[in-house]
Design a protein around this motif. Sequence first.
Motif, PDB file in Angstrom:
ATOM      1  N   ASP A 232      23.331  10.047  -7.481  1.00  0.00           N
ATOM      2  CA  ASP A 232      23.706  10.740  -8.713  1.00  0.00           C
ATOM      3  C   ASP A 232      24.762   9.985  -9.514  1.00  0.00           C
ATOM      4  O   ASP A 232      25.182  10.452 -10.581  1.00  0.00           O
ATOM      5  N   LEU A 233      25.169   8.832  -9.031  1.00  0.00           N
ATOM      6  CA  LEU A 233      26.160   8.033  -9.743  1.00  0.00           C
ATOM      7  C   LEU A 233      25.492   7.269 -10.877  1.00  0.00           C
ATOM      8  O   LEU A 233      24.486   6.592 -10.669  1.00  0.00           O
ATOM      9  N   HIS A 234      26.039   7.403 -12.075  1.00  0.00           N
ATOM     10  CA  HIS A 234      25.528   6.627 -13.203  1.00  0.00           C
ATOM     11  C   HIS A 234      25.902   5.172 -12.984  1.00  0.00           C
ATOM     12  O   HIS A 234      27.075   4.829 -12.931  1.00  0.00           O
ATOM     13  N   ARG A 235      24.897   4.324 -12.815  1.00  0.00           N
ATOM     14  CA  ARG A 235      25.167   2.933 -12.492  1.00  0.00           C
ATOM     15  C   ARG A 235      25.529   2.158 -13.743  1.00  0.00           C
ATOM     16  O   ARG A 235      24.711   1.967 -14.634  1.00  0.00           O
ATOM     17  N   ALA A 236      26.760   1.721 -13.790  1.00  0.00           N
ATOM     18  CA  ALA A 236      27.244   1.001 -14.964  1.00  0.00           C
ATOM     19  C   ALA A 236      28.406   0.127 -14.549  1.00  0.00           C
ATOM     20  O   ALA A 236      29.046   0.356 -13.521  1.00  0.00           O
TER      21      ALA A 236
END
Length: 271
Positions: A232-236
Amino acid sequence: MTNGEKLRVLVWNEGVHESLNEPEHIGQMYPQGIHGAISAGLRQALPAADISTATLATDQDHGLSEEVLATTDVLLWWGHKAHGQVADDVVDRVQRHVLGGMGLIVLHSGHFAKVFTRLLGTSCSLAWRNEGERELVWTVKPSHPIADGIDNPIVIPQQEMYGELFDIPEPDDLIFISSFAGGEVFRSGVTFTRGRGRIFYFSPGDQEYPVYHHPQVRRVLANGVRWAAQPDLHRAAPEVSNRPRGWFDTDAPVAATSRTESALLGREVSR
């Protein structure tokens, strides 16, 4: 899993020992390759997950294209004979995704993988001897999720000896220490955080011995996948902010200007 999504796991193996039939019994021990044995164990432990495999010869990107990595929650990495054959642009890509939040599990002789030494910033050298000695894997941090349900010790009848000094930075967590019949000890299960990504190194698992069929080793790897995954981590990329002076004193918040560290991660990866 949240949002009804499957955990997406990629097992990467250089596949060179299998292609060279080294050792001669590797085909009997690992008929689907080392990656096949690892993925079979993960499928048994994580039936709801999407488990796939790739090798060095998969394609020009070694099966590690931008599209593949963008849809991978955890990458498991096994390498030995062909670290230098992994293309630097692929290493750059894997590093960028780890820093953005992809989990990485490095196995056995993968301690010399380009991406691992780059992320850790040390030589990752160690002592070794391959005489098929008994290895005892001792849990020294039983509270860690990776140690859940693990025998103390795990008894591995035959394994290549890895010994200290293991030239790695101070780990975030020291979970397992191995002792060998020849007298050496080794930090065989350690974790690191780099950027937003979680890294787990686990040493048992040589091409000479059927270690990846061991039920407890398989459980460690499944636990490691659960721990390293952040679906659920926004990969950025981590961002650099240039905040105006006094932004916290105003009644209305002043939006900070920011930019992605293009030199480090290239560009934001959308999930």
